[in-house]
Design a protein around this motif. Structure first.
Motif, PDB file in Angstrom:
ATOM      1  N   GLU A 274       0.947  -1.150  -0.119  1.00  0.00           N
ATOM      2  CA  GLU A 274      -0.115  -0.014  -0.283  1.00  0.00           C
ATOM      3  C   GLU A 274       0.818   1.320  -0.104  1.00  0.00           C
ATOM      4  O   GLU A 274       0.310   2.213  -0.550  1.00  0.00           O
ATOM      5  N   SER A 275       1.944   1.188   0.704  1.00  0.00           N
ATOM      6  CA  SER A 275       2.870   2.351   0.834  1.00  0.00           C
ATOM      7  C   SER A 275       3.530   2.528  -0.441  1.00  0.00           C
ATOM      8  O   SER A 275       3.653   3.674  -0.701  1.00  0.00           O
ATOM      9  N   ILE A 276       3.664   1.694  -1.180  1.00  0.00           N
ATOM     10  CA  ILE A 276       4.343   1.738  -2.414  1.00  0.00           C
ATOM     11  C   ILE A 276       3.544   2.412  -3.381  1.00  0.00           C
ATOM     12  O   ILE A 276       3.801   3.154  -4.085  1.00  0.00           O
ATOM     13  N   LYS A 277       2.029   1.889  -3.362  1.00  0.00           N
ATOM     14  CA  LYS A 277       1.050   2.348  -4.447  1.00  0.00           C
ATOM     15  C   LYS A 277       0.910   3.720  -4.098  1.00  0.00           C
ATOM     16  O   LYS A 277       0.718   4.727  -4.914  1.00  0.00           O
ATOM     17  N   GLU A 278       0.881   4.197  -2.742  1.00  0.00           N
ATOM     18  CA  GLU A 278       0.897   5.526  -2.483  1.00  0.00           C
ATOM     19  C   GLU A 278       1.933   6.469  -2.798  1.00  0.00           C
ATOM     20  O   GLU A 278       1.709   7.507  -3.461  1.00  0.00           O
ATOM     21  N   LYS A 279       3.094   6.034  -2.755  1.00  0.00           N
ATOM     22  CA  LYS A 279       4.196   6.721  -3.074  1.00  0.00           C
ATOM     23  C   LYS A 279       4.188   6.858  -4.730  1.00  0.00           C
ATOM     24  O   LYS A 279       4.407   8.016  -5.418  1.00  0.00           O
ATOM     25  N   ILE A 280       3.715   5.761  -5.532  1.00  0.00           N
ATOM     26  CA  ILE A 280       3.723   5.997  -6.924  1.00  0.00           C
ATOM     27  C   ILE A 280       2.797   6.995  -7.286  1.00  0.00           C
ATOM     28  O   ILE A 280       2.836   7.773  -8.150  1.00  0.00           O
ATOM     29  N   ILE A 281       1.583   7.118  -6.738  1.00  0.00           N
ATOM     30  CA  ILE A 281       0.376   7.747  -7.016  1.00  0.00           C
ATOM     31  C   ILE A 281       0.773   9.263  -6.623  1.00  0.00           C
ATOM     32  O   ILE A 281       0.480  10.209  -7.436  1.00  0.00           O
ATOM     33  N   ALA A 282       1.478   9.401  -5.331  1.00  0.00           N
ATOM     34  CA  ALA A 282       1.943  10.862  -5.020  1.00  0.00           C
ATOM     35  C   ALA A 282       3.003  11.405  -6.147  1.00  0.00           C
ATOM     36  O   ALA A 282       2.927  12.419  -6.434  1.00  0.00           O
ATOM     37  N   LEU A 283       3.958  10.634  -6.473  1.00  0.00           N
ATOM     38  CA  LEU A 283       4.831  11.105  -7.491  1.00  0.00           C
ATOM     39  C   LEU A 283       4.195  11.364  -8.961  1.00  0.00           C
ATOM     40  O   LEU A 283       4.857  12.301  -9.679  1.00  0.00           O
ATOM     41  N   TYR A 284       3.435  10.569  -9.032  1.00  0.00           N
ATOM     42  CA  TYR A 284       2.890  10.854 -10.426  1.00  0.00           C
ATOM     43  C   TYR A 284       1.941  12.029 -10.433  1.00  0.00           C
ATOM     44  O   TYR A 284       1.945  12.844 -11.480  1.00  0.00           O
ATOM     45  N   GLU A 285       1.261  12.473  -9.123  1.00  0.00           N
ATOM     46  CA  GLU A 285       0.347  13.690  -9.134  1.00  0.00           C
ATOM     47  C   GLU A 285       1.398  14.882  -9.020  1.00  0.00           C
ATOM     48  O   GLU A 285       0.793  15.922  -9.291  1.00  0.00           O
ATOM     49  N   GLU A 286       2.519  14.564  -8.743  1.00  0.00           N
ATOM     50  CA  GLU A 286       3.682  15.668  -8.303  1.00  0.00           C
ATOM     51  C   GLU A 286       4.098  16.109 -10.150  1.00  0.00           C
ATOM     52  O   GLU A 286       4.870  17.186 -10.045  1.00  0.00           O
TER      53      GLU A 286
END
Length: 120
Positions: free
Chosen positions: A70-82
């Motif tokens: 889950e934390s990996i998914k959240e990191k991916i989404i956060a970086l993509y949204e940045e």
């Protein structure tokens, strides 16, 4: 029976005995060589198995040390949204590109479903 005949019979038995002993020694040597080769094969297989066990133990340690999904998914989404590029996300998180794309597709689908629900 004369002494010459007895000597011939004894020498014949001696010859047969010597040939038998030589035959036995040759068979023993062949068996020993086969066993020696088998030991070499078994040692190489043992080394391969030990290496495989070490690889598996290292994989287990890496999986235990790796962050949760889950934390990996959240990191991916956060970086993509940045606004980060997929290649930059791949290099920074050391995650395969296919997995990043899959996470982003599901995120976009979930976002689209949430938008539809809010409009309805």
């Amino acid at each position: 029976m004369g002494s010459e005949q007895l000597q011939f019979i004894f020498s014949l038995f001696s010859f047969v005995g010597v040939v038998g002993i030589l035959f036995y020694l040759i068979l023993t040597k062949v068996k020993h060589d086969e066993q020696y080769e088998s030991v070499g094969v078994l040692e190489s297989k043992l080394l391969q198995l030990e290496n495989r066990v070490e690889e598996l133990e290292n994989n287990i340690k890496q999986k235990e040390d790796a962050p949760k999904e889950e934390s990996i998914k959240e990191k991916i989404i956060a970086l993509y949204e940045e606004g980060k590029d997929l290649v930059m996300i791949e290099e920074s998180l050391n995650i395969p590109r296919a997995k990043i794309e899959m996470v982003l597709k599901f995120h976009n689908l979930k976002k689209a479903d949430n938008w539809r629900k809010s409009v309805d």
